[in-house]
Design an enzyme around this catalytic site. Structure first.
Site, PDB file in Angstrom:
ATOM      1  CG  HIS A   1       1.001 -20.960   3.449  1.00 52.58           C
ATOM      2  ND1 HIS A   1      -0.047 -21.745   3.864  1.00 52.58           N
ATOM      3  CD2 HIS A   1       1.398 -20.256   4.529  1.00 52.58           C
ATOM      4  CE1 HIS A   1      -0.269 -21.528   5.152  1.00 52.58           C
ATOM      5  NE2 HIS A   1       0.594 -20.619   5.582  1.00 52.58           N
TER       6      HIS A   1
ATOM      7  NE  ARG B   1      -5.277 -19.553   5.035  1.00 53.72           N
ATOM      8  CZ  ARG B   1      -4.310 -20.338   5.509  1.00 53.72           C
ATOM      9  NH1 ARG B   1      -4.268 -21.618   5.159  1.00 53.72           N
ATOM     10  NH2 ARG B   1      -3.389 -19.865   6.320  1.00 53.72           N
TER      11      ARG B   1
ATOM     12  CE1 TYR C   1       1.188  -0.149   4.360  1.00 55.95           C
ATOM     13  CE2 TYR C   1       0.075   1.972   4.318  1.00 55.95           C
ATOM     14  CZ  TYR C   1       0.933   1.084   4.933  1.00 55.95           C
ATOM     15  OH  TYR C   1       1.546   1.438   6.107  1.00 55.95           O
TER      16      TYR C   1
ATOM     17  NE  ARG D   1       6.823   4.392   0.529  1.00 57.03           N
ATOM     18  CZ  ARG D   1       6.539   5.293   1.477  1.00 57.03           C
ATOM     19  NH1 ARG D   1       7.478   5.704   2.315  1.00 57.03           N
ATOM     20  NH2 ARG D   1       5.324   5.787   1.577  1.00 57.03           N
TER      21      ARG D   1
ATOM     22  CD  GLU E   1      10.230   2.304  10.283  1.00 50.79           C
ATOM     23  OE1 GLU E   1       9.882   3.183   9.473  1.00 50.79           O
ATOM     24  OE2 GLU E   1      10.410   1.122   9.961  1.00 50.79           O
TER      25      GLU E   1
ATOM     26  CG  LEU F   1       8.262   2.812   4.776  1.00 54.57           C
ATOM     27  CD1 LEU F   1       7.852   1.493   4.136  1.00 54.57           C
ATOM     28  CD2 LEU F   1       7.081   3.704   4.985  1.00 54.57           C
TER      29      LEU F   1
ATOM     30  CE  LYS G   1       3.344   3.436   3.261  1.00 58.53           C
ATOM     31  NZ  LYS G   1       3.385   3.329   4.714  1.00 58.53           N
TER      32      LYS G   1
HETATM   33  N1  PDD Z   1       2.854   5.226   7.240  1.00 60.49           N
HETATM   34  N2  PDD Z   1       7.532   4.334   8.931  1.00 60.49           N
HETATM   35  C1  PDD Z   1       6.449   3.525   8.870  1.00 60.49           C
HETATM   36  C2  PDD Z   1       6.519   2.198   9.526  1.00 60.49           C
HETATM   37  C3  PDD Z   1       5.300   3.960   8.183  1.00 60.49           C
HETATM   38  O1  PDD Z   1       4.233   3.150   8.098  1.00 60.49           O
HETATM   39  C4  PDD Z   1       5.268   5.261   7.601  1.00 60.49           C
HETATM   40  C5  PDD Z   1       4.068   5.777   6.861  1.00 60.49           C
HETATM   41  C6  PDD Z   1       6.418   6.062   7.708  1.00 60.49           C
HETATM   42  C7  PDD Z   1       6.495   7.428   7.080  1.00 60.49           C
HETATM   43  O2  PDD Z   1       6.574   7.332   5.683  1.00 60.49           O
HETATM   44  P1  PDD Z   1       5.999   8.487   4.734  1.00 60.49           P
HETATM   45  O3  PDD Z   1       6.713   9.718   5.093  1.00 60.49           O
HETATM   46  O4  PDD Z   1       6.320   8.012   3.361  1.00 60.49           O
HETATM   47  O5  PDD Z   1       4.523   8.580   5.004  1.00 60.49           O
HETATM   48  C8  PDD Z   1       7.532   5.562   8.375  1.00 60.49           C
HETATM   49  C9  PDD Z   1       1.631   5.542   6.534  1.00 60.49           C
HETATM   50  C10 PDD Z   1       1.339   6.979   6.442  1.00 60.49           C
HETATM   51  C11 PDD Z   1       0.505   4.721   7.116  1.00 60.49           C
HETATM   52  O6  PDD Z   1       0.737   3.559   7.373  1.00 60.49           O
HETATM   53  O7  PDD Z   1      -0.604   5.222   7.281  1.00 60.49           O
END
Ligand code: PDD
Length: 291
Positions: A103, A101, A34, A53, A180, A203, A148
Site C-alpha cells: 500500500h 505490491r 487522467y 487540473r 454531478e 470534479l 481526477k
Molecule cells: N469525465 N464530472 C465527472 C465525475 C467527470 O468524470 C467528468 C469528465 C466531468 C466533466 O468534466 P470535463 O468537462 O472537464 O470533461 C464531470 C471524463 C470526460 C471521463 O471520465 O471520460
C-alpha cells in the site's frame, strides 16, 4: 478501432506494443490520474485548463508529473498528427509507477505515462436534438471527487445502472443535493437562474467552466450553489456538461419529464454559443464525429 500509435513513457509505440508491467500501481490500486481532452480541427480544446487540473490531481496524490505544460502540448500535437486525428479526443493517464505490491510507496518511482488519441466522440446528433434521459443515484464516492483519479468504480456502476434503465447519464445525489453526473457536471434552470454545484467535492469540469462563462456572456444568471434534488421536479431545464457530452439537455429524470420534456431555449442558446467558442478557439466545429 485501435489507434495506430500510442505514447508510452517517452516513446511513440504501436498500439499492440504499448504494454505496462502487471505491478503498475495504476493497475493494482487505481493509483493514477487522467484527463480526457477533446480536439477539434486537430487542436486540443482548453488544453491549459486540462493541464492545470492534471497538475492539481497530481499534487493531491503526490505523483510527480514528468512533463511541463509545453512538453505535454508537444506530445499531444505529435500524437494527433501521427494518428491523423483532427476531431476526436486525447486520453492522458499517469500512474505512480511500478513496484512490488504494497500500500505504501517509496520515493523515486518513475510514473507511467500513457497518451492515446482517437478520432470520433462527442454526443450523437439525436442526443443533441432530442435531449437525453437520466436517473438519480446515491453519491457513494469518496471525499476527493475533485481529483481526477482513474478510481472510477462508483461512476462505472452508476453509469451501467443508467444504461440498463435506458438512460444516458446517472446524476449523483449526496445528502439530498445534486452533485454531478458520472462523467458530466449538472446545471439546473429554475426561475430563470442557472444553478450548479459549487466547486466542493465535485470534479471542476472544464466544460462546466465554459458553460458558466458562456451563460454569463449571454446574460443568463449563474449561481454556484448546491441544488436540492427536489428542484429537479420543478426545473425548467436540466443540462449536462462534459468533454464528451459537450452540452446536452436532460429531458427526463427517473421517468418524469423535465420542464416540457424537450430541450429548452437556454440549452439552445448555450449550445450555439458553445459551437461559436469552439470555432473561435480551434477553427473546428463541435458536435458528433465519426470515429
Ligand atoms: N469525465 N464530472 C465527472 C465525475 C467527470 O468524470 C467528468 C469528465 C466531468 C466533466 O468534466 P470535463 O468537462 O472537464 O470533461 C464531470 C471524463 C470526460 C471521463 O471520465 O471520460
Amino acid at each position: 478501432m485501435s489507434p495506430e500509435t500510442v505514447y508510452l513513457n517517452g516513446r511513440f509505440v504501436p498500439y499492440a506494443e504499448a504494454v505496462v508491467p502487471v505491478e503498475d500501481r495504476g493497475f493494482l490500486f487505481a493509483d493514477a490520474i487522467y484527463e480526457v481532452i477533446r480536439c477539434y480541427n486537430g487542436r486540443p480544446f482548453r488544453l491549459q485548463q486540462h493541464l492545470e487540473r492534471l497538475e492539481q490531481s497530481a499534487a493531491a496524490l503526490e505523483i510527480p508529473l514528468p512533463h511541463s505544460r509545453e512538453e505535454w502540448a508537444r506530445i499531444i500535437d505529435e500524437l494527433l498528427q501521427r494518428n491523423g486525428v483532427r476531431d476526436g479526443s486525447i486520453y492522458l493517464h499517469v500512474t505512480r509507477g511500478v513496484a512490488p505490491r504494497a500500500h505504501t510507496w517509496s520515493e523515486g518511482l518513475q510514473p507511467t505515462v500513457v497518451a492515446i488519441a482517437r478520432s470520433g466522440g462527442g454526443p450523437s446528433p439525436e442526443a443533441v436534438r432530442d435531449g437525453v434521459r437520466a436517473i438519480t443515484v446515491s453519491d457513494n464516492r469518496w471525499g476527493l471527487c475533485w481529483v481526477k483519479t482513474t478510481g472510477l468504480l462508483p461512476n462505472v456502476l452508476a453509469r451501467q445502472q443508467a444504461a440498463r434503465a435506458g438512460a444516458y447519464e446517472a446524476i449523483f445525489v449526496r445528502d439530498g443535493l445534486v452533485t454531478e453526473g458520472t462523467s458530466s457536471n449538472v446545471f439546473v434552470l429554475l426561475d430563470g437562474t442557472l444553478y450548479t454545484h459549487p466547486l466542493a467535492n465535485i470534479l471542476p469540469g472544464v466544460t462546466r467552466g465554459v458553460v458558466i462563462e458562456l451563460a454569463r456572456e449571454n446574460g443568463i444568471e449563474v449561481r454556484e450553489q448546491a441544488i436540492p434534488a427536489t428542484w429537479l421536479e420543478r426545473a425548467g431545464e436540466v443540462l449536462l456538461s462534459g468533454t464528451n457530452s459537450e452540452i446536452l439537455a436532460v429531458v427526463e429524470i427517473d421517468g418524469r419529464p423535465v420542464g416540457e420534456g424537450k430541450p429548452g431555449p437556454v440549452f439552445s442558446r448555450l449550445l450555439e454559443a458553445f459551437g461559436r467558442r469552439v470555432a473561435e478557439e480551434t477553427g473546428g466545429s463541435a458536435g458528433a464525429r465519426e470515429a
